[in-house]
Scaffold this motif. Structure first.
Motif, mmCIF file in Angstrom:
data_model
loop_
_atom_site.group_PDB
_atom_site.id
_atom_site.type_symbol
_atom_site.label_atom_id
_atom_site.label_comp_id
_atom_site.label_asym_id
_atom_site.label_seq_id
_atom_site.Cartn_x
_atom_site.Cartn_y
_atom_site.Cartn_z
ATOM 1 N N ARG A 68 3.916 1.602 -1.109
ATOM 2 C CA ARG A 68 4.651 1.755 -2.376
ATOM 3 C C ARG A 68 3.741 2.220 -3.505
ATOM 4 O O ARG A 68 4.223 2.751 -4.512
ATOM 5 C CB ARG A 68 5.337 0.436 -2.745
ATOM 6 N N GLU A 69 2.440 2.004 -3.343
ATOM 7 C CA GLU A 69 1.492 2.437 -4.381
ATOM 8 C C GLU A 69 1.090 3.904 -4.218
ATOM 9 O O GLU A 69 0.443 4.471 -5.095
ATOM 10 C CB GLU A 69 0.225 1.571 -4.345
ATOM 11 N N LEU A 70 1.432 4.523 -3.093
ATOM 12 C CA LEU A 70 1.083 5.942 -2.895
ATOM 13 C C LEU A 70 1.815 6.783 -3.933
ATOM 14 O O LEU A 70 2.896 6.422 -4.377
ATOM 15 C CB LEU A 70 1.478 6.385 -1.475
ATOM 16 N N PRO A 71 1.241 7.922 -4.340
ATOM 17 C CA PRO A 71 1.884 8.734 -5.372
ATOM 18 C C PRO A 71 3.306 9.134 -4.968
ATOM 19 O O PRO A 71 3.569 9.449 -3.802
ATOM 20 C CB PRO A 71 0.991 9.973 -5.490
ATOM 21 N N ALA A 72 4.202 9.123 -5.949
ATOM 22 C CA ALA A 72 5.615 9.411 -5.673
ATOM 23 C C ALA A 72 5.818 10.838 -5.175
ATOM 24 O O ALA A 72 6.758 11.114 -4.443
ATOM 25 C CB ALA A 72 6.449 9.163 -6.930
ATOM 26 N N ASN A 73 4.916 11.745 -5.580
ATOM 27 C CA ASN A 73 5.103 13.156 -5.198
ATOM 28 C C ASN A 73 4.220 13.549 -4.008
ATOM 29 O O ASN A 73 3.801 14.701 -3.890
ATOM 30 C CB ASN A 73 4.812 14.056 -6.396
ATOM 31 N N ILE A 74 3.953 12.607 -3.142
ATOM 32 C CA ILE A 74 3.132 12.880 -1.955
ATOM 33 C C ILE A 74 3.764 14.033 -1.141
ATOM 34 O O ILE A 74 4.984 14.114 -1.015
ATOM 35 C CB ILE A 74 2.994 11.580 -1.117
ATOM 36 N N SER A 75 2.910 14.931 -0.621
ATOM 37 C CA SER A 75 3.438 16.130 0.047
ATOM 38 C C SER A 75 3.706 15.871 1.524
ATOM 39 O O SER A 75 3.181 14.911 2.108
ATOM 40 C CB SER A 75 2.433 17.274 -0.080
ATOM 41 N N GLN A 86 0.474 15.754 3.395
ATOM 42 C CA GLN A 86 -0.226 14.458 3.296
ATOM 43 C C GLN A 86 0.469 13.397 4.169
ATOM 44 O O GLN A 86 -0.204 12.573 4.792
ATOM 45 C CB GLN A 86 -0.261 13.986 1.835
ATOM 46 N N TRP A 143 0.836 -1.213 0.000
ATOM 47 C CA TRP A 143 0.000 0.000 0.000
ATOM 48 C C TRP A 143 0.872 1.266 0.000
ATOM 49 O O TRP A 143 0.623 2.206 -0.754
ATOM 50 C CB TRP A 143 -0.909 -0.043 1.235
ATOM 51 N N ARG A 190 11.922 11.742 0.612
ATOM 52 C CA ARG A 190 11.433 12.238 -0.684
ATOM 53 C C ARG A 190 10.504 13.429 -0.516
ATOM 54 O O ARG A 190 10.532 14.373 -1.297
ATOM 55 C CB ARG A 190 10.682 11.124 -1.422
#
Ligand code: BES
Ligand code: ZN
Length: 550
Positions: free
Chosen positions: A448-455, A458, A446, A486
């Motif tokens: 790893r499926e989160l958007p790569a550009n998560i703020s 968030q 779960w 990241r």
């Protein structure tokens, strides 16, 4: 086949048995004593591998000995001229405090915090940093040892305990399987032949986590024949242990970071146990064919997991591994995507990618699917019986494969990059079970499926709901901290520092430093953390992070 990672000359003079007599000095961070090597055949010269050993005397030599120049990867050859009729030599020596195969821990680095601890890690070519030996997986030796450890510490080895401090391994093994640990270690039995060694404050939790180990041994025996090593115990080390696990005979060494509380990471035990057949019984003759150890073991690990926890769980684990292989393969040079890999001029530890593990396991899975489980299982069992206690090459594997499956062609798997067109695809649907019931792998999937550009904002709201920053599960913590770097999520910085200071497992440490050095501020943070963390890291992890920060 000659081993490019050893200076030794087993064709002329071959070590068959090793007798160690070593005293452990925590104050000096040294092992001191003697190794007596029994030879058959014994020619005019004996060449041993050493690295950073201080050789004091060689008994049984005619003209003394010469120590060659030190190669960065291979160490220094120790050449001994043998008097005619000599059958054994005794080398008196001491190790260096920087021995690449030893880690000396101060009391604060252990769970109990009261006693120091020492452990060895000999694979791939680190045995030579604590034993003068023909350090090639093609040279199998039996060994016995007398270890003088300070009271009240316990010494353990990858061998049978004859009585406290005295060890014997009657089965011939490659030198990378000789192992030693000394510390405040307590034992808890799980079955008649299985148990846990660990710090007294850890042993109960570990025994609960690994309670299925006897079942695992029985499952493997049902598939591949009797377990041939007597006891199967686990030694749970402090979190600085650089690997997940190491299949030392009779006594697997393991990281405490797999103690998740829900047994979700015990495939590690299935893996190290599987090496009792693939690796310890049948061994790669040189590191070129490392996949014979790890590919077979990863395949058997899946079979043990399936036997105990069911097909669904083993398929999930296989699917995750296949995903990791495909991801890593995109970044690997073509030469490193082959199963039989060219390691000329390199450290064999460089071959430790997903390729030998997962591509190797996929090859066996393909054969299983193509010929049917019954036929393939019978073949695999015949492989272990035929090559038991031998070190073999990919060519010998192919020859034995052709004895049963006459038309099979695996050249593409061995000698071409990427996955061949006939590679199986392992798939798994992650269910939408309620999150409170998720095991480690479901959380990781779960995340790893989160958007790569998560703020960062968030990240903050996820953290308020699940408190990932303070999870005690190291796998989840490592994934979360990677995302925190990241997203520049500052509330995680204290935990990041604390995690990297306590955990030295290379699989976690390397990606975190890799990610930090991508920005100037991150690089400064990485350097500040590393200054504190480095003294507690194993030489292998130090070398990895030194490479990232240099
Ligand atoms: N034998 C390896 C560890 C190893 C390989 C050490 C090469 C040094 C050089 C061990 O069996 C292993 O594969 N450990 C894995 C865990 C496993 C579950 C994939 C690890 O430590 O990550
Ligand atoms: Zn392994």
């Amino acid at each position: 086949m000659p081993d490019i990672h050893s200076y030794s000359n087993p064709q002329e003079s071959r070590v068959r048995h090793v007798e160690l007599d070593l005293a452990v000095s925590f104050a000096e961070k040294k092992l001191r004593g003697a190794a007596t090597l029994f030879l058959e055949p014994a020619g005019k010269t004996l060449v041993l591998d050493t690295r950073d050993l201080n050789i004091q005397r060689v008994n049984g030599a005619t003209t003394g000995f010469t120590l060659g120049p030190r190669d960065k990867f291979l160490g220094s050859p120790l050449t001994i001229e043998l008097a005619p009729g000599t059958r054994s030599v005794m080398v008196e020596y001491e190790t260096s405090p920087e021995a690449s195969g030893l880690q000396w821990l101060e009391p604060p680095q252990t769970a109990g915090k009261r006693h120091p601890l020492l452990f060895s890690q000999s694979q791939a070519i680190h045995a030579r940093s604590w034993i003068p030996i023909q350090d090639s997986p093609g040279v199998r030796v039996t060994y016995s040892a007398r270890i003088h450890a300070p009271v009240p510490l316990t010494a353990l080895m990858s061998a049978h305990i004859v009585r406290p401090g005295h060890f014997h391994l009657p089965q011939p093994v490659p030198p990378y399987l000789i192992a030693l640990a000394v510390g405040d270690l307590q034992f808890q039995a799980i079955s008649k032949r299985c148990g846990i060694w660990a710090d007294p404050t850890v042993v109960k939790d570990a025994a609960r986590e690994f309670e299925d180990v006897e079942k695992m041994v029985q499952a493997a025996e049902g598939l591949y024949g009797p377990y041939r090593w007597g006891r199967y115990d686990l030694l749970v080390l402090p979190p600085s242990f650089p690997f997940g696990g190491m299949e030392n005979p009779c006594l697997t060494f393991a990281t405490p970071t797999v103690i998740a509380g829900d047994r979700s990471l015990v495939s590690l035990v299935a893996h190290e146990l599987a090496h009792s057949w693939s690796g310890n019984l049948v061994t790669n003759a040189t590191w070129r064919d490392f996949w014979l150890n790890e590919g077979f073991t990863t395949y058997i690990e899946r079979r043990i997991q399936e036997a105990i926890y069911g097909r669904r769980r083993s398929e999930m684990e296989f699917a995750i591994e296949q995903g990791e292989l495909e991801k890593e393969m995109k970044e690997l040079p073509p030469g490193d995507q082959k199963l039989a890999i060219d390691l000329t001029g390199r450290d064999p530890d460089d071959g430790m990618t997903q390729v030998p593990y997962v591509k190797g396991a996929l090859l066996l899975r393909k054969l299983e699917e193509k010929y049917g489980r019954a036929k393939f299982d019978a073949w695999l069992r015949s492989y272990f019986d035929k090559f038991a206690f031998q070190s073999i090459t990919s060519e010998q594997f192919v020859e034995h494969l052709h004895a049963t499956f006459t038309e099979e062609n695996v050249d593409g798997w061995l000698h071409q990059p990427g996955l061949p067109p006939d590679a199986p695809r392992v798939t798994y649907d992650f269910e939408t079970a309620p999150r409170r019931t998720w095991a480690t792998q479901e959380w990781l999937h779960w995340m790893r499926e989160l958007p790569a550009n998560i703020s960062a904002a968030q990240m903050g709201s996820l953290d308020r709901e699940w408190d990932f920053t303070h999870t005690g599960n190291s796998e989840i913590a490592a994934q979360w901290l990677l995302m925190a770097i990241r997203a520049n999520y500052e509330p995680a910085w204290p935990r990041l520092e604390q995690f990297l200071i306590t955990v030295g497992r290379r699989k976690f440490v390397k990606p975190l430093f890799d990610e930090m050095v991508k920005t100037p501020e991150g690089k400064a943070r990485a350097q500040a953390i590393y200054k504190k963390a480095r003294p507690g890291y194993h030489p292998i992890t130090q070398a990895t992070v030194d490479g990232i920060l240099k």
